[in-house]
Design a protein around this motif. Structure first.
Motif, short mmCIF file in Angstrom:
data_model
loop_
_atom_site.label_atom_id
_atom_site.label_comp_id
_atom_site.label_asym_id
_atom_site.label_seq_id
_atom_site.Cartn_x
_atom_site.Cartn_y
_atom_site.Cartn_z
N VAL A 18 45.11 44.10 33.83
CA VAL A 18 45.28 43.00 34.77
C VAL A 18 46.13 41.90 34.15
N TYR A 21 49.80 43.02 34.38
CA TYR A 21 50.38 42.85 35.70
C TYR A 21 50.79 41.39 35.93
N GLU A 22 49.87 40.48 35.69
CA GLU A 22 50.12 39.09 36.05
C GLU A 22 51.09 38.40 35.09
N LEU A 35 50.33 31.66 39.77
CA LEU A 35 49.70 32.40 38.66
C LEU A 35 49.51 31.53 37.43
N ALA A 48 45.25 33.32 40.53
CA ALA A 48 46.35 33.47 41.48
C ALA A 48 45.99 32.59 42.68
N ASP A 51 46.94 33.67 46.32
CA ASP A 51 46.80 35.09 46.66
C ASP A 51 45.86 35.26 47.86
N TYR A 55 42.23 39.10 45.30
CA TYR A 55 42.00 40.15 44.30
C TYR A 55 42.41 39.72 42.90
N TRP A 56 43.48 38.94 42.79
CA TRP A 56 44.12 38.75 41.50
C TRP A 56 43.57 37.58 40.69
N SER A 57 42.65 36.80 41.24
CA SER A 57 41.97 35.76 40.45
C SER A 57 40.69 36.36 39.91
N ILE A 161 53.33 39.89 45.56
CA ILE A 161 52.52 40.87 44.85
C ILE A 161 53.37 42.05 44.39
#
Length: 271
Positions: A18, A21-22, A35, A48, A51, A55-57, A161
């Motif tokens: 993860v 990705y970020e 981000l 994120a 977002d 999902y991304w936090s 994303i």
């Protein structure tokens, strides 16, 4: 190897995926998604702010380098407040939760979210049914197309994303794979080799092409690479279905020799 040591390997591999990705995101995606990230207490905290998928936090990988404490959780939630986040998921392997976890989570306002399952198996070749789709590695020239398929297959918006996801293609330790129907890329998957673990951090198929063996074939391709480079463990995670057998991704992995190592409760933070 102890159960806790295996959990440590699996959790830290996921955290690195993860993080990768970020932190591979270009400046335009960083700004669009809001981000920000921080390494803390052996784990990672990722925000994120914009977002829409929520999902991304997330914060994960904790409890191995140092214990999970009230101060650590307060530092995690403090980071999200500083970033102006409206939602975040905290993920801890069940083995690292302290005896006073209930009082810690109540103090920080953490509520129960969904449950994930962590699956793993010893590295080795994975058998998969034959498919007429062509399975191959994806190069940097195809990164944007690959990331678009990955996002759309998950039902995530491409804007921001997909641009973020494309950044991992060609990075050290990462390999992107695709499945093609003729000239059309219809499924995407990624692999991260980190230490002893081959982490499978995401795979998806476009809706009109599901049920054709793409995901099983992509699992097998990644397992072959992991075995070739000497990884010891194959690791992945996915949501626990409310109805047994309803998660196709989990079903594919279990059919190819993965085993459920443990279930992991998601803890939801809101300001």
């Amino acid at each position: 190897m102890s159960w806790d040591r295996i959990a440590e390997l699996l959790e830290l591999a996921e955290a690195e995926a993860v993080w990768g990705y970020e932190n591979a995101a270009p400046p335009s995606a960083v700004e669009m998604l809001g981000l920000a990230s921080k390494r803390l207490g052996g784990g990672v905290v990722l925000s994120a702010r914009n977002d829409v998928t929520k999902y991304w936090s997330k914060a994960l990988g904790f409890g191995f380098e140092s214990p999970v404490t009230a101060d650590l959780v307060a530092e995690i939630t403090g980071f999200y407040r500083e970033q102006g986040a409206l939602f975040a998921t905290l993920q801890f392997a069940p083995a690292v939760l302290p005896p006073d976890w209930d009082s810690i989570r109540e103090k920080e306002g953490l509520t129960e979210g969904g449950t994930w399952v962590k699956v793993a198996r010893l590295a080795g070749l994975v058998q998969s049914p034959e498919t007429e789709l062509r399975i191959a590695e994806v190069g940097t020239a195809e990164a944007e197309q690959w990331a678009s398929v990955l996002a759309r297959g998950f039902g995530m918006p491409e804007e921001g994303i997909a641009e973020m996801a494309a950044g991992v293609v060609g990075r050290t330790g990462w390999t992107a794979y695709g499945a093609w129907d003729g000239d059309e890329l219809v499924a995407a998957a990624s692999l991260l080799i980190t230490g002893q673990v081959a982490e499978f951090p995401g795979a998806s198929t476009l809706p009109g092409h599901r049920g054709r063996g793409a995901q099983s074939a992509l699992l097998a391709a990644r397992a072959r690479q992991a075995a070739a480079v000497g990884a010891k463990w194959l690791s992945a995670e996915t949501g626990k279905p409310e109805v047994e057998g309803a998660n196709a991704s989990l079903n594919n992995m279990l059919r190819t020799g993965f085993e459920i190592r443990y279930e992991r409760q998601n803890w939801i933070w809101r300001p």
